[in-house]
Design an enzyme around this catalytic site. Structure first.
Site, mmCIF file in Angstrom:
data_model
loop_
_atom_site.group_PDB
_atom_site.id
_atom_site.type_symbol
_atom_site.label_atom_id
_atom_site.label_comp_id
_atom_site.label_asym_id
_atom_site.label_seq_id
_atom_site.Cartn_x
_atom_site.Cartn_y
_atom_site.Cartn_z
ATOM 1 C CD GLU A 55 -1.320 -2.242 2.238
ATOM 2 O OE1 GLU A 55 -0.165 -2.683 2.024
ATOM 3 O OE2 GLU A 55 -2.052 -2.683 3.132
ATOM 4 C CB CYS A 86 -1.056 0.297 5.223
ATOM 5 S SG CYS A 86 0.547 -0.476 4.837
#
Length: 149
Positions: A55, A86
């Protein structure tokens, strides 16, 4: 042949990560028109960087490509529920929508654990859609870890 979906791209990245010996998580950032702007798979081992999650890598690349740290018109597709780090990055990048595959009851930070977007200190909350191709994503992770035991 039909158009490749953003989740297909994320799965391609997850499989490539597994082939490199990385935990099989993949991500794709797409613009409002559905065009993939950036894609990445985990590279924590390869980069010797605990923050090199799919991510984060995809978000950084999308920011570079678009020339902005705010991705307000973009969606993020990822094969696993993002961890707290993330999820915080997703908020900071101002992602419009997060779509993820498997839920992560142990390490997740969106629907599990710290639930980053539910915190009063969270400055941006994307739309969240979880469980997309959940069975497939969970099977990919199980196979990866089973092979290492």
């Amino acid at each position: 042949m039909g158009k490749v979906s953003p989740m297909d791209v994320a799965f391609e990245e997850a499989r490539a990560a597994a082939a490199r010996g990385e935990v099989p998580v993949g991500a794709a950032v797409v613009g409002r028109d559905g065009t993939v702007i950036a894609r990445a798979g985990n590279r924590t081992e390869q980069d010797v960087d605990a923050s090199a999650h799919a991510e984060v890598l995809a978000l950084r690349e999308a920011g570079r490509v678009l020339g902005t740290p705010r991705l307000t018109e973009c969606d993020l597709f990822v094969t696993l529920e993002p961890c707290a780090m993330c999820a915080a990055a997703i908020g900071l990048f101002r992602i419009r929508r997060l779509v993820f595959g498997a839920y992560d009851s142990k390490g997740g930070g969106v629907e599990h654990g710290p639930r980053i977007f539910a915190q009063p200190s969270c400055q941006h909350r994307p739309d969240v859609i979880g469980g997309v191709r959940e069975t497939e994503a969970a099977a990919l992770l199980r196979a990866f870890f089973r092979a290492r035991r």
